[in-house]
Design an enzyme around this catalytic site. Structure first.
Site, PDB file in Angstrom:
ATOM      1  N   HIS A  72       4.677  -6.685  -6.964  1.00 20.38           N
ATOM      2  CA  HIS A  72       3.355  -7.115  -7.452  1.00 20.38           C
ATOM      3  C   HIS A  72       2.825  -6.108  -8.463  1.00 20.38           C
ATOM      4  O   HIS A  72       2.831  -4.916  -8.207  1.00 20.38           O
ATOM      5  CB  HIS A  72       2.367  -7.220  -6.287  1.00 20.38           C
ATOM      6  CG  HIS A  72       2.503  -8.497  -5.509  1.00 20.38           C
ATOM      7  ND1 HIS A  72       1.459  -9.081  -4.845  1.00 20.38           N
ATOM      8  CD2 HIS A  72       3.573  -9.303  -5.322  1.00 20.38           C
ATOM      9  CE1 HIS A  72       1.873 -10.201  -4.265  1.00 20.38           C
ATOM     10  NE2 HIS A  72       3.161 -10.340  -4.529  1.00 20.38           N
ATOM     11  N   TYR A 200      -8.720  -9.592  -2.013  1.00 20.21           N
ATOM     12  CA  TYR A 200      -9.622  -9.038  -0.999  1.00 20.21           C
ATOM     13  C   TYR A 200     -11.031  -9.486  -1.387  1.00 20.21           C
ATOM     14  O   TYR A 200     -11.502  -9.119  -2.467  1.00 20.21           O
ATOM     15  CB  TYR A 200      -9.602  -7.506  -1.004  1.00 20.21           C
ATOM     16  CG  TYR A 200      -8.285  -6.857  -0.618  1.00 20.21           C
ATOM     17  CD1 TYR A 200      -7.252  -6.695  -1.539  1.00 20.21           C
ATOM     18  CD2 TYR A 200      -8.089  -6.347   0.666  1.00 20.21           C
ATOM     19  CE1 TYR A 200      -6.060  -6.066  -1.187  1.00 20.21           C
ATOM     20  CE2 TYR A 200      -6.902  -5.714   1.023  1.00 20.21           C
ATOM     21  CZ  TYR A 200      -5.899  -5.581   0.098  1.00 20.21           C
ATOM     22  OH  TYR A 200      -4.722  -4.953   0.445  1.00 20.21           O
ATOM     23  N   PRO A 292      -6.757  -1.728   8.249  1.00 15.71           N
ATOM     24  CA  PRO A 292      -5.710  -2.348   7.425  1.00 15.71           C
ATOM     25  C   PRO A 292      -6.100  -2.599   5.965  1.00 15.71           C
ATOM     26  O   PRO A 292      -5.239  -2.941   5.160  1.00 15.71           O
ATOM     27  CB  PRO A 292      -5.439  -3.678   8.143  1.00 15.71           C
ATOM     28  CG  PRO A 292      -6.669  -3.955   8.926  1.00 15.71           C
ATOM     29  CD  PRO A 292      -7.259  -2.630   9.299  1.00 15.71           C
ATOM     30  N   LYS A 296      -2.299   0.749   4.306  1.00 13.92           N
ATOM     31  CA  LYS A 296      -1.740   2.102   4.220  1.00 13.92           C
ATOM     32  C   LYS A 296      -0.964   2.549   5.458  1.00 13.92           C
ATOM     33  O   LYS A 296      -0.263   3.567   5.410  1.00 13.92           O
ATOM     34  CB  LYS A 296      -2.867   3.118   3.956  1.00 13.92           C
ATOM     35  CG  LYS A 296      -3.475   2.989   2.579  1.00 13.92           C
ATOM     36  CD  LYS A 296      -2.452   3.364   1.520  1.00 13.92           C
ATOM     37  CE  LYS A 296      -2.848   2.953   0.139  1.00 13.92           C
ATOM     38  NZ  LYS A 296      -1.738   2.484  -0.673  1.00 13.92           N
ATOM     39  N   TYR A 384      -4.050   2.635  -4.373  1.00 19.56           N
ATOM     40  CA  TYR A 384      -3.388   1.442  -3.819  1.00 19.56           C
ATOM     41  C   TYR A 384      -1.873   1.557  -3.940  1.00 19.56           C
ATOM     42  O   TYR A 384      -1.127   1.221  -3.022  1.00 19.56           O
ATOM     43  CB  TYR A 384      -3.886   0.192  -4.550  1.00 19.56           C
ATOM     44  CG  TYR A 384      -3.587  -1.092  -3.803  1.00 19.56           C
ATOM     45  CD1 TYR A 384      -4.383  -1.503  -2.741  1.00 19.56           C
ATOM     46  CD2 TYR A 384      -2.499  -1.891  -4.154  1.00 19.56           C
ATOM     47  CE1 TYR A 384      -4.112  -2.665  -2.038  1.00 19.56           C
ATOM     48  CE2 TYR A 384      -2.232  -3.066  -3.453  1.00 19.56           C
ATOM     49  CZ  TYR A 384      -3.037  -3.446  -2.407  1.00 19.56           C
ATOM     50  OH  TYR A 384      -2.766  -4.599  -1.705  1.00 19.56           O
TER      51      TYR A 384
HETATM   52  C1  PHB Z   1      -0.766  -8.367   5.120  1.00 10.79           C
HETATM   53  O1  PHB Z   1      -0.110  -9.058   4.332  1.00 10.79           O
HETATM   54  O2  PHB Z   1      -0.640  -8.501   6.347  1.00 10.79           O
HETATM   55  C2  PHB Z   1      -1.735  -7.381   4.604  1.00 10.79           C
HETATM   56  C3  PHB Z   1      -1.780  -7.134   3.240  1.00 10.79           C
HETATM   57  C4  PHB Z   1      -2.697  -6.222   2.741  1.00 10.79           C
HETATM   58  C5  PHB Z   1      -3.536  -5.559   3.597  1.00 10.79           C
HETATM   59  C6  PHB Z   1      -3.474  -5.770   4.955  1.00 10.79           C
HETATM   60  C7  PHB Z   1      -2.562  -6.682   5.464  1.00 10.79           C
HETATM   61  O3  PHB Z   1      -4.436  -4.669   3.090  1.00 10.79           O
END
Ligand code: PHB
Ligand code: APR
Length: 389
Positions: A72, A200, A292, A296, A384
């Site tokens: 990505h 997000y 989450p 990380k 990130y």
């Molecule tokens: C996930 O795909 O489970 C996932 C992706 C990004 C995050 C947390 C979980 O920040």
């Protein structure tokens, strides 16, 4: 049994460390309480920094990661109205790779036997002994029989609830913790993702995340009060809420389908210091937890393993004790920066119960600033994609 390094826990941290040590010819044994199927049943985040991608490549364990991982170039923040794209590739020259943590664990597990990495599953009552001396040992019970493994070092990779951290005396232990007043309700479904990159979202009604596992499998989350029960969230109710929070554009492209998995997980920030005491080193969730937001957890476990592996290799190769002595400080410097990023992204993207209109405006102002500032986007992008190891 006698070995050089006894590793407790066969999650991603323990298995990765086992492979790193075996690749350097160091003897080690991994001791795990659960069965392999149980370990593979855990569903967790799936965004890999270059650090762990490089470690898998150096170990020659990245065939499937290269074939199935989704590189990505960026991700999006949403404020209820618009998408703010963080162009990670343009801002940092690097990418992240979307590949489930379960898949990493499977790759490490499948390669263990061929690499002569011994993993003992189903070990009960694991206990650590004499960690302050130079001849520590681990005891456990297998098939009802008591067992003992003598080692030069023990590495605790046994997650947040394991016995390793607890073996460090309270007189030297320091705990830092923040528990968040909400959990993430996650849903996994065999449907194509609504967007080719992660979103997000911070909506009036709360947080949402659109993620994926593959071109045909999606992973979504919403935040919910900790008092919510999963039984009260039908799939339809989850999809309806996602459609609102992710905004009309993403909602229009969202394919609904029956959940394969659905659960609520609490969010926590936690750091334990020190990460080494005597002959015991801690790696991964045994020493720290991140919320989450930002994905990380696994990446931080991998950087711990990198530092621990390097220190142990120096010790066994050259008798260099300083590297082991420095492990905790070195690992913690990176841990705290990842903790800071995960905490700040959590604060930015969630509605806290005590927040009023002022805090809401602060969040919107910060998102607006990010949307307009390359400097702000660069800061987010470099965190990130993963800070240097
Ligand atoms: C996930 O795909 O489970 C996932 C992706 C990004 C995050 C947390 C979980 O920040
Ligand atoms: N004895 C032996 N093994 C144990 C014991 C015990 N008493 N207690 C726990 N374990 C095992 C667990 O069964 C698990 O397989 O230790 C392992 C710890 O694995 P994880 O919890 O996955 O922790 P870690 O390997 O540090 O993972 C780091 O991956 O799972 C994510 O949230 C985690 O993202 C973080 C990263």
């Amino acid at each position: 049994m006698k070995t050089q390094v006894a590793i407790i826990g066969a999650g991603p941290a323990g298995l990765l460390l086992g492979h790193v040590l075996r690749a350097e010819g160091i003897d080690c044994v991994v001791i795990e309480r659960q069965t392999p199927d149980y370990v593979l049943g855990r569903i967790r985040a799936g965004v890999l920094e270059q650090g762990i991608v490089g470690m898998m490549a150096r170990l020659g364990l990245d065939d499937r990661l290269k074939a199935e991982g989704l590189p990505h170039d960026g991700f999006n923040l949403a404020d209820g109205e618009r998408l703010i794209r963080i162009d990670v590739a343009a801002l940092t020259g690097q990418q992240v790779v979307v590949y489930g943590q379960t898949e990493i664990t499977r790759d490490l597990m499948d390669a263990a036997a061929a690499r002569d990495l011994e993993v003992i599953y189903g070990a009960d009552d694991v206990a650590l002994h004499d960690i302050e001396g130079d001849a520590p040992f681990v005891t456990y019970v297998a098939h009802g029989k008591p067992q003992r493994i003598d080692a030069r070092f023990i590495v605790g990779c046994d997650g947040f609830h394991g016995p390793s951290r607890q073996a460090i005396p309270a007189s030297v232990a320091r705990h830092f913790e923040r528990v968040y007043p909400f959990g993430w309700l996650g849903i996994l479904a065999e449907v194509p993702p609504c967007n080719h990159e992660l979103i997000y979202a911070n909506h009036e009604r709360g947080f949402a995340l659109a993620s994926m596992r593959s071109a045909t499998r999606s992973r979504y989350y919403i935040d919910v009060p900790l008092s919510e029960r999963i039984e009260d969230w039908s799939d339809d109710r989850v999809w309806d809420e996602l459609a609102i929070r992710l905004g009309p554009e993403a909602a229009a492209r969202m394919t609904r389908g029956p959940s394969i998995e659905k659960s609520i997980a609490p969010l926590r920030s936690y750091v334990f210091e020190p990460m080494r005491h005597g002959s015991l080193l801690l790696c991964g969730d045994a020493a720290h937890i991140v919320p989450p937001t930002g994905a990380k957890g696994l990446n931080l476990a991998a950087s711990d393993v990198h530092y621990a592996g390097e220190a142990l290799v120096r010790w066994f190769r050259a008798g260099d004790g300083d590297s082991v002595a420095d492990y905790s400080d070195k690992a913690l410097a990176r841990v705290w920066k990842s903790e800071r990023f995960s905490w700040s992204l959590t604060k930015l993207m969630h509605r806290f119960p005590d927040d009023g209109p002022f805090e809401r405006r602060m969040q919107l102002a910060e998102l607006d600033y990010i949307a307009s500032s390359v400097a702000a986007q660069t800061s987010i992008a470099e965190n990130y994609v993963g800070l240097p190891v």
